[in-house]
Write a protein that holds these residues in place. Structure first.
Motif, PDB file in Angstrom:
ATOM      1  N   HIS A  64       0.823  -1.216   0.000  1.00 24.12           N
ATOM      2  CA  HIS A  64       0.000   0.000   0.000  1.00 24.12           C
ATOM      3  C   HIS A  64       0.853   1.261   0.000  1.00 24.12           C
ATOM      4  O   HIS A  64       1.968   1.261   0.505  1.00 24.12           O
ATOM      5  N   VAL A  66      -0.155   5.826   0.148  1.00 27.34           N
ATOM      6  CA  VAL A  66      -1.266   6.754   0.360  1.00 27.34           C
ATOM      7  C   VAL A  66      -2.027   6.987  -0.937  1.00 27.34           C
ATOM      8  O   VAL A  66      -3.248   6.851  -0.992  1.00 27.34           O
ATOM      9  N   TRP A  75      -4.386   3.792  -0.087  1.00 22.63           N
ATOM     10  CA  TRP A  75      -5.258   4.047   1.061  1.00 22.63           C
ATOM     11  C   TRP A  75      -6.239   5.168   0.797  1.00 22.63           C
ATOM     12  O   TRP A  75      -7.361   5.142   1.304  1.00 22.63           O
ATOM     13  N   ILE A 130      -6.197   6.214   8.051  1.00 22.96           N
ATOM     14  CA  ILE A 130      -6.477   5.787   6.677  1.00 22.96           C
ATOM     15  C   ILE A 130      -7.800   6.406   6.207  1.00 22.96           C
ATOM     16  O   ILE A 130      -7.880   6.946   5.098  1.00 22.96           O
TER      17      ILE A 130
END
Length: 133
Positions: A64, A66, A75, A130
């Protein structure tokens, strides 16, 4: 009460207020507090640092990011999909604590790793971060 600190990478401005705290409810020995922060200073505090540290410790950054596609959804996209859903917190918490089977960007499937903490406050902080993106 107000905190006066410069924004990251900026020269300090005398008496620049970046956050303030208001007592919203007082009775007896109880007080509920609300904190407001100027937009450019948000998501740069201790809660964000703790969430990012837990994500790193748990190897979340392997798949992952951002806002970049890696092996899994960014995210920010996860937050967008869950925005406004009353069970968003519960769904994301279950996802990172139970190890469900997930489909990766390349179409393959694998078991999602379980977050490396049992501390409910740390988990909630990561989920909140998140969902705030």
């Amino acid at each position: 009460m107000a905190w006066v600190v410069p924004a990251p990478g900026r020269t300090p401005v005398p008496d620049e207020i970046v956050a303030w705290c208001l007592s919203e409810y007082n009775t007896g020995d109880r007080c509920e507090v609300g904190i407001e922060t100027v937009a450019e200073h948000r998501r740069k505090g201790l809660g964000t640092a703790a969430a990012q540290a837990l994500a790193k410790k748990s190897d979340c950054l392997k798949c992952h990011a951002v806002d970049k596609v890696k092996d899994a959804k960014p995210w920010r996209e996860v937050a967008k999909e869950l925005k406004g859903k009353p069970d968003a917190q519960e769904r994301l918490t279950k996802h990172i604590t139970t190890g469900p089977k997930v489909k990766l960007e390349d179409g393959s499937e694998e078991v999602h790793p379980i977050i490396k903490t049992k501390n409910a406050d740390e988990i909630r902080n990561l989920v909140d971060w998140i969902l705030s993106l």
